[in-house]
Design an enzyme around this catalytic site. Structure first.
Site, PDB file in Angstrom:
ATOM      1  CG  ASP A 199     -29.341 -12.144   0.512  1.00  0.00           C
ATOM      2  OD1 ASP A 199     -30.411 -11.609   0.154  1.00  0.00           O
ATOM      3  OD2 ASP A 199     -28.380 -11.501   0.984  1.00  0.00           O
TER       4      ASP A 199
ATOM      5  CG  HIS B 271     -26.030 -10.544 -10.227  1.00  0.00           C
ATOM      6  ND1 HIS B 271     -25.076  -9.859  -9.521  1.00  0.00           N
ATOM      7  CD2 HIS B 271     -25.973 -10.046 -11.492  1.00  0.00           C
ATOM      8  CE1 HIS B 271     -24.469  -8.978 -10.325  1.00  0.00           C
ATOM      9  NE2 HIS B 271     -25.002  -9.072 -11.518  1.00  0.00           N
TER      10      HIS B 271
ATOM     11  CB  CYS C 183     -31.853 -31.730 -15.613  1.00  0.00           C
ATOM     12  SG  CYS C 183     -33.229 -31.213 -16.659  1.00  0.00           S
TER      13      CYS C 183
ATOM     14  CB  CYS D 157     -31.638 -33.274 -20.314  1.00  0.00           C
ATOM     15  SG  CYS D 157     -30.648 -32.236 -19.215  1.00  0.00           S
TER      16      CYS D 157
ATOM     17  CG  ASN E 275     -19.980   1.102   0.206  1.00  0.00           C
ATOM     18  OD1 ASN E 275     -19.159   0.773   1.065  1.00  0.00           O
ATOM     19  ND2 ASN E 275     -20.230   0.357  -0.861  1.00  0.00           N
TER      20      ASN E 275
END
Ligand code: NAD
Ligand code: ZN
Length: 270
Positions: free
Chosen positions: A106, A121, A176, A179, A241
Site C-alpha cells: 500500500d 511483495h 504495454c 509489446c 499481533n
C-alpha cells in the site's frame, strides 16, 4: 508476563540495540481502514483474495483482477498512515541501522516517512508487463494505473485526484507500450517468486540485534520465515499481533495487541 512487562521487555531490548529490523504485514494498515486478507472485510464481491491475487486469475479474467486492484488503490488513496506507521518512521531515524521489510503493497510506510523500505511483495502503485516482454523496466509507476481511482480521494493521495474526464470505471488493464500486452499490477502474487534483489536485501537485514514481526499472520512463505531466521542468527525476536500466529511460539516475546497501540506504548518507554 503481564502486558506492561512485555512492552517494557521489548523497550529494554530496543534501548540497547543499534541494528533493528521490523517485518510488517497487513495488520499494520488495518487501523488505516485497509482490510487484511484474512480478517473481516477481506472479501471483495464475494471473491477471496487467494482467488484474485494469482497469475491464473489474471490470465482467466484480467478485468476482474484489475478492478480489484483499482478498488484497493482507491481505498489506500483515501486512507492515512496510522500511529504504527508513524512510530516505525520515527524508529527509522532513531536507530543507527534500522531496516523495514514489508509485505504490504500500500505504500503507507513510505507516506509516513520511512525511506528505503524493502518491499517484499511489490507495490500497488507500480505495474509490470504481463507478457514479460523484456523491453520495459521490471516494474514501473504508470499514470494510467491511477485513472481508475474514485473521484473523492484525499489530497495526500499518491495519484492524480480525479480520473481523466470521460473514462469509465471498471476498465480493462492498460496495454504495454512496448509489446501491446496487458499491464499487470506490480505486486508479487501467490505462487510467484520474490525478486532476488529483495530477498538478498532481506537476508542482510536479518543480521540484527532485535527483529520484530508486526501484524502478519506468518503463514505466507517465504515472508513468514524471516523472523525465525533472524532469531536463529542471534537476534532477539518479538511479535506484535492481537491474535496468536504460528510464529507466536517461536519468538522470544509475543505481545498480544494492535500494532498502532503497542508500538506507541513501546516508543514512549524508549
Ligand atoms: P494477513 O491478512 O494474512 O494477516 C493479517 C494479520 O494482521 C493477522 O495475523 C491479524 O491478526 C493481524 N492484525 C489485524 N489487525 C491488526 C492490528 N491492528 N495490529 C496488528 N496486527 C493486526 O496479512 P499478511 O500476513 O500481511 O499476508 C497477506 C498478504 O497480503 C501479504 O503478503 C500482503 O502482500 C498482502 N496484503 C497487503 C495489504 C496492504 O498492503 N495493506 C493488505 C492485505 C493483504
Ligand atoms: Zn511488454
Amino acid at each position: 508476563m503481564s502486558d506492561d512487562d512485555a512492552v517494557e521487555a521489548l523497550a529494554e531490548r530496543l534501548r540497547g540495540a543499534s541494528r533493528v529490523t521490523v517485518v510488517t504485514g497487513a495488520g499494520v494498515s488495518a487501523a488505516s481502514g485497509i482490510p487484511t486478507f484474512r480478517g473481516p472485510g477481506g472479501l471483495w464481491r464475494r471473491h477471496r483474495p487467494e482467488e484474485l491475487a494469482t497469475a491464473a486469475a489474471f490470465a482467466r479474467d484480467p478485468k476482474l483482477v484489475w478492478e480489484w486492484y483499482a478498488w484497493r488503490r482507491g481505498l489506500v488513496a483515501s486512507a492515512k498512515p496510522n500511529r504504527a506507521h508513524e512510530v516505525l518512521a520515527e524508529w527509522s531515524r532513531r536507530f543507527p541501522r534500522f531496516r523495514l521489510i514489508t509485505q504490504n503493497v500500500d505504500g503507507l510506510h513510505e507516506r509516513a516517512g520511512t525511506s528505503d523500505v524493502i518491499r517484499f511483495h511489490g507495490s500497488l502503485w507500480e505495474v509490470s508487463c504481463w507478457e514479460d516482454c523484456g523491453r520495459t523496466p521490471a516494474r514501473w509507476r504508470d499514470e494510467r494505473a491511477f485513472e481508475d481511482l474514485p473521484p473523492r480521494v484525499s489530497s495526500s493521495a499518491p495519484g492524480p485526484r480525479h480520473p481523466r474526464p470521460g473514462r469509465r470505471r471498471g476498465v480493462l488493464p492498460p496495454r504495454c507500450d512496448a509489446c501491446g500486452g496487458w499491464l499487470r499490477p506490480g505486486v508479487v502474487w501467490f505462487g510467484e517468486p520474490i525478486d532476488p534483489e529483495v530477498l538478498e536485501a532481506s537476508r542482510e537485514a536479518l543480521d540484527c540485534d532485535v527483529c520484530i514481526a508486526v501484524g502478519t499472520s506468518a503463514v505466507v512463505y517465504p515472508a513468514a520465515g524471516l523472523v525465525t531466521t533472524a532469531g536463529a542468527r542471534g537476534a532477539f525476536t518479538a511479535e506484535v499481533n492481537p491474535e496468536a500466529t504460528p510464529a507466536s511460539g517461536a519468538v522470544d516475546l509475543a505481545i498480544a495487541g494492535p500494532a498502532e497501540e503497542v508500538l506507541g506504548r513501546v516508543d514512549r518507554r524508549l
